[in-house]
Write an enzyme that holds these catalytic residues in place. Structure first.
Site, PDB file in Angstrom:
ATOM      1  N   ASP A   8      64.214  -5.164  -7.009  1.00 21.10           N
ATOM      2  CA  ASP A   8      64.513  -4.301  -5.604  1.00 21.10           C
ATOM      3  C   ASP A   8      65.035  -3.428  -6.156  1.00 21.10           C
ATOM      4  O   ASP A   8      65.290  -2.019  -5.507  1.00 21.10           O
ATOM      5  CB  ASP A   8      65.367  -5.380  -4.437  1.00 21.10           C
ATOM      6  CG  ASP A   8      64.750  -6.349  -4.045  1.00 21.10           C
ATOM      7  OD1 ASP A   8      63.596  -6.436  -3.590  1.00 21.10           O
ATOM      8  OD2 ASP A   8      65.205  -7.670  -3.796  1.00 21.10           O
ATOM      9  N   ARG A  49      56.438  -8.297  -2.384  1.00 23.77           N
ATOM     10  CA  ARG A  49      56.216  -8.001  -2.716  1.00 23.77           C
ATOM     11  C   ARG A  49      54.798  -9.253  -2.679  1.00 23.77           C
ATOM     12  O   ARG A  49      54.862  -9.720  -4.274  1.00 23.77           O
ATOM     13  CB  ARG A  49      57.316  -9.460  -3.432  1.00 23.77           C
ATOM     14  CG  ARG A  49      58.135  -8.703  -3.836  1.00 23.77           C
ATOM     15  CD  ARG A  49      59.929  -9.944  -3.060  1.00 23.77           C
ATOM     16  NE  ARG A  49      60.777  -9.474  -3.730  1.00 23.77           N
ATOM     17  CZ  ARG A  49      61.569  -9.295  -4.366  1.00 23.77           C
ATOM     18  NH1 ARG A  49      61.117 -10.912  -5.270  1.00 23.77           N
ATOM     19  NH2 ARG A  49      62.653  -9.288  -4.679  1.00 23.77           N
ATOM     20  N   ALA A  69      69.527  -8.214  -2.514  1.00 21.89           N
ATOM     21  CA  ALA A  69      68.594  -7.656  -4.396  1.00 21.89           C
ATOM     22  C   ALA A  69      68.675  -8.519  -5.261  1.00 21.89           C
ATOM     23  O   ALA A  69      69.590  -8.685  -5.780  1.00 21.89           O
ATOM     24  CB  ALA A  69      68.502  -6.358  -3.906  1.00 21.89           C
ATOM     25  N   ASP A  70      66.753  -8.372  -5.717  1.00 19.10           N
ATOM     26  CA  ASP A  70      66.943  -8.768  -7.003  1.00 19.10           C
ATOM     27  C   ASP A  70      66.280  -7.554  -8.088  1.00 19.10           C
ATOM     28  O   ASP A  70      66.790  -6.069  -7.428  1.00 19.10           O
ATOM     29  CB  ASP A  70      66.181  -9.886  -7.109  1.00 19.10           C
ATOM     30  CG  ASP A  70      64.883  -9.306  -6.914  1.00 19.10           C
ATOM     31  OD1 ASP A  70      64.806  -8.080  -7.279  1.00 19.10           O
ATOM     32  OD2 ASP A  70      63.605 -10.239  -6.828  1.00 19.10           O
ATOM     33  N   SER A  71      66.829  -7.535  -9.347  1.00 21.88           N
ATOM     34  CA  SER A  71      66.138  -6.602  -9.948  1.00 21.88           C
ATOM     35  C   SER A  71      65.170  -6.122  -9.686  1.00 21.88           C
ATOM     36  O   SER A  71      65.074  -4.414 -10.078  1.00 21.88           O
ATOM     37  CB  SER A  71      65.971  -7.882 -11.368  1.00 21.88           C
ATOM     38  OG  SER A  71      64.846  -8.040 -11.391  1.00 21.88           O
TER      39      SER A  71
END
Lengths: 418, 78
Positions: free
Chosen positions: B39, A74, B35-37
């Site tokens: 991911d 990220r 996980a997030d959105s």
């Protein structure tokens, strides 16, 4: 007016990871500039740069200690450097607020000149080769400049003002000055502030080379390429890294017994209104930034002992800055000392002002001035003490740090020993 | 365990940085594997690349667990 002091420092530069390691090597006249070997430079005019040493050895940046491999997807490199330096600074300050109110009174202001240039270059290539469906959902958040402040706030729960400065090579200095004002205005008690940059990639080098800004004559002797005020200088050397400080309201710092590196007593800004890349020939912008900082600091000219110059090693800029210093300080210009630490690490662009502010604070702490490497034959008129080649002892109670950026944006900071 | 299941699990381990033992077939990417959105979008991209198939957005939205992924890919590649 509320007083603002520096209670934590952190940095990663081509001289290595961590402020103590950096300072030791800097005073030892070592250079972090080397031949670029991590990407193809065969067709580039400039083949040297200040590159972060990565690894697990002493003074190397261990990426796993900054963020997990999952989280690093990220982040473009500038975010990783900024986060790493912020972690060092926060830990150094000992400020780990436990209650919600303290967290809401702690903010972050970390900027960058360019942001995620390597990732943007790569993303553009993927878009061209494979189409939009192959662009990562992390492409945007990895490149955005304010995401350094975002990541630091998320990591520590700092819920105060969250901001980012973008003023090219003056970014780091503006961030520290603006963050200090946020504390002075009582919008926060603590601010994590500074700059970070990672534009040492093919696109970055090609762009700065096209603007005729980079040194190209020392590709075979990289450690000699950055040589501020020297007759043989031919442009700046790109560097990467980050510098972060923890700024704190003086009583707040005193109450918790924090160690204090120095007080931010002066901050001045100006615009050249002249040219997109060249400094105004009469040095008027730098002159007025220094003058404004002195006015804010309420000190006399002759109280300034040391100036960490912008001094990028470009043919034009170095002498213009020196001329402005001479005009402003008059006879005292011959009594103060000025050096350019870009001679050792190159030009860290958006991180430069913050890294150099930290070097200035350490010069005050240790009463030792970092040298200007490679200054063998000063250009005509470069006749003040520029601390050539080796560090020197000198009493430093007040230090100034100058940063000037493309677009004609100038900032000057003044620190005082507490 | 099928070849598809094994490859799916390997991708999940790599992308989410989780221990292999946690990646059971019933594990939910968001609820169990952190996980997030964003991911999950990246995971679907990784599946597409690994298996050379296209997972349309409306189908991707229904892939919530490891098993959902294995089933979709097995069917798509059948």
């Amino acid at each position: 007016m509320r007083r603002v002091v520096v209670t934590g420092i952190g940095m990663v530069t081509p001289l290595g990871n961590g402020a103590p390691h950096n300072w030791k090597r800097l005073l030892n006249s070592e250079s972090g500039i080397r031949t670029i070997d991590h990407f193809d430079v065969s067709d580039l005019a400039a083949k040297v740069a200040g590159v972060i040493p990565r690894g697990t050895g002493e003074g190397e940046l261990d990426l796993d200690k900054v963020a997990s491999s999952k989280d690093r997807r990220r982040m473009d490199d500038f975010i990783i450097y900024g986060l790493g330096a912020a972690m060092e600074a926060v830990e150094d300050s000992g400020w780990m607020p436990e209650d919600e109110e303290s967290r809401e009174r702690t903010g972050v202001m970390i900027g960058s000149g360019i942001g995620g240039l390597p990732g943007i270059a790569e993303g553009a290539q993927i878009l061209k080769d494979s189409g939009p469906r192959r662009i990562s959902p992390f492409f945007i958040p990895a490149a955005l400049i304010n995401l350094v402040s975002g990541h630091v706030s998320i990591k520590y729960g700092f819920k105060g003002p969250n901001h980012a400065v973008v003023t090219a090579c003056a970014t780091g200095a503006h961030a520290i000055g603006d963050a200090a004002r946020i504390i002075q205005f009582d919008d926060a008690d603590v601010m994590v502030a500074g700059g970070t940059e990672s534009a040492v990639c093919r696109l970055g080098l090609a762009g700065f080379a096209a603007a005729k800004a980079l040194s190209t004559s020392y590709n075979d002797s990289p450690t000699e390429a950055s040589r501020p005020w020297d007759k043989g200088r031919d442009g700046f050397v790109m560097g990467e890294g980050a510098g972060i400080v923890v700024l704190e309201e003086y009583e707040h710092a005193k109450k918790r017994g924090a160690k204090i590196y120095g007080e931010v007593i002066g901050y001045g800004m100006s615009g050249d209104a002249y040219h997109i890349t060249a400094p105004a020939e009469d040095g008027n912008g730098g002159f007025r930034a220094m003058k404004a900082a002195l006015k804010r600091a309420q000190i006399n000219l002759d109280q300034v002992d040391y100036i960490n110059a912008h001094g990028t090693s470009t043919p034009l800029g170095d002498e213009i800055e020196l001329g402005a210093v001479k005009r402003l300080f008059g006879d005292h210009a011959y009594k103060l000392s000025m050096s350019s630490t870009k001679s050792a690490i190159g030009h860290l662009l958006g991180a430069a002002g913050a890294v150099e502010a930290i070097y200035s604070l350490l010069a005050m702490r240790d009463q030792t001035l970092p040298p200007t490497l490679n200054l063998s034959n000063p250009s005509d008129g470069c006749d003040i003490d520029l601390v050539p080649k080796v560090a020197k002892q000198r009493s430093v109670k007040i230090a100034m740090s100058n940063s000037f950026g493309f677009g004609g944006t100038n900032a000057s900071l003044i620190f005082k020993a507490v | 365990m099928s070849d598809v299941a094994e490859r799916v699990k390997k991708i999940v381990v790599e992308h989410l940085g989780v221990e292999e033992a946690k990646v059971t077939e019933n594990a939910s990417f968001i609820d169990d594997l952190g996980a997030d959105s964003l991911d999950t979008v990246e995971l679907v991209m990784a599946f597409e690349e690994e298996f050379g198939c296209e997972i349309p957005d409306d189908a991707a939205e229904k892939i919530l667990t490891v098993k959902d992924a294995i089933d979709f890919i097995s069917k798509a590649n059948a």
